[in-house]
Scaffold this motif. Sequence first.
Motif, PDB file in Angstrom:
ATOM      1  N   UNK A   1      40.348  29.425  41.254  1.00 14.73           N
ATOM      2  CA  UNK A   1      40.547  29.614  42.683  1.00 14.73           C
ATOM      3  C   UNK A   1      39.495  28.826  43.461  1.00 14.73           C
ATOM      4  N   UNK A   2      39.958  27.979  44.363  1.00 14.45           N
ATOM      5  CA  UNK A   2      39.044  27.228  45.217  1.00 14.45           C
ATOM      6  C   UNK A   2      38.956  27.922  46.573  1.00 14.45           C
ATOM      7  N   UNK A   3      37.765  27.937  47.145  1.00  7.33           N
ATOM      8  CA  UNK A   3      37.561  28.525  48.465  1.00  7.33           C
ATOM      9  C   UNK A   3      36.379  27.824  49.131  1.00  7.33           C
ATOM     10  N   UNK A   4      36.198  28.085  50.411  1.00 12.02           N
ATOM     11  CA  UNK A   4      35.078  27.465  51.111  1.00 12.02           C
ATOM     12  C   UNK A   4      34.536  28.387  52.182  1.00 12.02           C
ATOM     13  N   UNK A   5      33.270  28.171  52.511  1.00 11.25           N
ATOM     14  CA  UNK A   5      32.606  28.891  53.591  1.00 11.25           C
ATOM     15  C   UNK A   5      32.121  27.827  54.566  1.00 11.25           C
ATOM     16  N   UNK A   6      32.821  27.666  55.665  1.00 10.84           N
ATOM     17  CA  UNK A   6      32.482  26.600  56.602  1.00 10.84           C
ATOM     18  C   UNK A   6      31.126  26.819  57.277  1.00 10.84           C
ATOM     19  N   UNK A   7      30.735  28.058  57.440  1.00  9.44           N
ATOM     20  CA  UNK A   7      29.430  28.331  58.051  1.00  9.44           C
ATOM     21  C   UNK A   7      28.294  27.832  57.167  1.00  9.44           C
ATOM     22  N   UNK A   8      28.546  27.776  55.870  1.00  8.68           N
ATOM     23  CA  UNK A   8      27.523  27.336  54.918  1.00  8.68           C
ATOM     24  C   UNK A   8      27.791  25.931  54.381  1.00  8.68           C
ATOM     25  N   UNK A   9      28.860  25.289  54.863  1.00  8.10           N
ATOM     26  CA  UNK A   9      29.238  23.958  54.353  1.00  8.10           C
ATOM     27  C   UNK A   9      29.322  23.959  52.827  1.00  8.10           C
ATOM     28  N   UNK A  10      29.931  24.990  52.287  1.00  2.93           N
ATOM     29  CA  UNK A  10      29.950  25.190  50.838  1.00  2.93           C
ATOM     30  C   UNK A  10      31.373  25.404  50.346  1.00  2.93           C
TER      31      UNK A  10
ATOM     32  N   UNK B   1      34.934  15.180  28.102  1.00  3.19           N
ATOM     33  CA  UNK B   1      34.304  14.162  27.248  1.00  3.19           C
ATOM     34  C   UNK B   1      35.299  13.102  26.809  1.00  3.19           C
ATOM     35  N   UNK B   2      34.977  11.839  27.039  1.00  2.00           N
ATOM     36  CA  UNK B   2      35.820  10.747  26.598  1.00  2.00           C
ATOM     37  C   UNK B   2      37.097  10.543  27.392  1.00  2.00           C
ATOM     38  N   UNK B   3      37.232  11.251  28.518  1.00  2.00           N
ATOM     39  CA  UNK B   3      38.454  11.135  29.308  1.00  2.00           C
ATOM     40  C   UNK B   3      38.128  10.739  30.744  1.00  2.00           C
ATOM     41  N   UNK B   4      39.184  10.424  31.502  1.00  7.14           N
ATOM     42  CA  UNK B   4      38.991  10.040  32.891  1.00  7.14           C
ATOM     43  C   UNK B   4      38.795  11.268  33.767  1.00  7.14           C
ATOM     44  N   UNK B   5      38.177  11.024  34.917  1.00  8.89           N
ATOM     45  CA  UNK B   5      37.999  12.098  35.884  1.00  8.89           C
ATOM     46  C   UNK B   5      39.361  12.514  36.420  1.00  8.89           C
ATOM     47  N   UNK B   6      39.569  13.820  36.597  1.00 10.66           N
ATOM     48  CA  UNK B   6      40.839  14.332  37.086  1.00 10.66           C
ATOM     49  C   UNK B   6      40.624  15.335  38.205  1.00 10.66           C
ATOM     50  N   UNK B   7      41.587  15.384  39.105  1.00  5.47           N
ATOM     51  CA  UNK B   7      41.519  16.306  40.224  1.00  5.47           C
ATOM     52  C   UNK B   7      41.856  17.715  39.752  1.00  5.47           C
ATOM     53  N   UNK B   8      41.042  18.670  40.169  1.00 11.98           N
ATOM     54  CA  UNK B   8      41.256  20.063  39.781  1.00 11.98           C
ATOM     55  C   UNK B   8      41.875  20.858  40.938  1.00 11.98           C
ATOM     56  N   UNK B   9      41.257  20.783  42.114  1.00 13.89           N
ATOM     57  CA  UNK B   9      41.738  21.581  43.247  1.00 13.89           C
ATOM     58  C   UNK B   9      41.164  21.030  44.548  1.00 13.89           C
ATOM     59  N   UNK B  10      41.900  21.243  45.639  1.00 12.65           N
ATOM     60  CA  UNK B  10      41.420  20.843  46.958  1.00 12.65           C
ATOM     61  C   UNK B  10      41.694  21.957  47.959  1.00 12.65           C
ATOM     62  N   UNK B  11      40.894  21.952  49.044  1.00 17.31           N
ATOM     63  CA  UNK B  11      41.058  22.951  50.106  1.00 17.31           C
ATOM     64  C   UNK B  11      40.853  22.246  51.443  1.00 17.31           C
ATOM     65  N   UNK B  12      41.680  22.602  52.424  1.00 18.35           N
ATOM     66  CA  UNK B  12      41.595  21.960  53.732  1.00 18.35           C
ATOM     67  C   UNK B  12      40.452  22.553  54.548  1.00 18.35           C
ATOM     68  N   UNK B  13      40.185  21.935  55.693  1.00 21.60           N
ATOM     69  CA  UNK B  13      39.117  22.428  56.560  1.00 21.60           C
ATOM     70  C   UNK B  13      39.399  23.850  57.042  1.00 21.60           C
ATOM     71  N   UNK B  14      40.662  24.202  57.134  1.00 22.47           N
ATOM     72  CA  UNK B  14      41.031  25.554  57.566  1.00 22.47           C
ATOM     73  C   UNK B  14      41.067  26.570  56.445  1.00 22.47           C
ATOM     74  N   UNK B  15      40.747  26.134  55.238  1.00 21.53           N
ATOM     75  CA  UNK B  15      40.692  27.061  54.112  1.00 21.53           C
ATOM     76  C   UNK B  15      41.987  27.172  53.326  1.00 21.53           C
ATOM     77  N   UNK B  16      42.963  26.354  53.686  1.00 16.89           N
ATOM     78  CA  UNK B  16      44.230  26.397  52.957  1.00 16.89           C
ATOM     79  C   UNK B  16      44.102  25.595  51.670  1.00 16.89           C
ATOM     80  N   UNK B  17      44.532  26.197  50.575  1.00 16.74           N
ATOM     81  CA  UNK B  17      44.499  25.507  49.289  1.00 16.74           C
ATOM     82  C   UNK B  17      45.620  24.472  49.260  1.00 16.74           C
ATOM     83  N   UNK B  18      45.201  23.241  49.003  1.00 15.30           N
ATOM     84  CA  UNK B  18      46.151  22.146  49.069  1.00 15.30           C
ATOM     85  C   UNK B  18      46.764  21.800  47.722  1.00 15.30           C
ATOM     86  N   UNK B  19      45.970  21.944  46.673  1.00 18.67           N
ATOM     87  CA  UNK B  19      46.382  21.450  45.361  1.00 18.67           C
ATOM     88  C   UNK B  19      45.626  22.174  44.258  1.00 18.67           C
TER      89      UNK B  19
END
Length: 122
Positions: A69-78, A41-59
Amino acid sequence: QVQLVESGGGLVQAGGSLRLSCAASGTIFSINAMGWYRQPPGKQRELVATVTSGGRTDYYADSVKGRFTISRDNAKNTVYLQMNSLKAEDTAVYYCNADVKTLRWSSPGRYWGQGTQVTVSS
């Protein structure tokens, strides 16, 4: 077109956990990086976490390291964001994004979800 739909936000007590999900749909050839941002609230948008297409956590933002913890399921595009040991300062609208190629030879475009509210009560 590409749509990103988030779910899993809500109200939780400090110390609790939530799991956010973000599903991409539409005309998708491939998805490169995916990520989560938040806007307190009242602040700028900030980056929390990123993950590469191969599932590697970038940031991870320093403020969430060891708790989120960030993760992804490529079969579900999620992409997911597991949030543990939540604090009042984690209260924000959380947005997912994805770099999506809609055609084999196209450049990726960045798409955003509509946002989901996370409120942590102290």
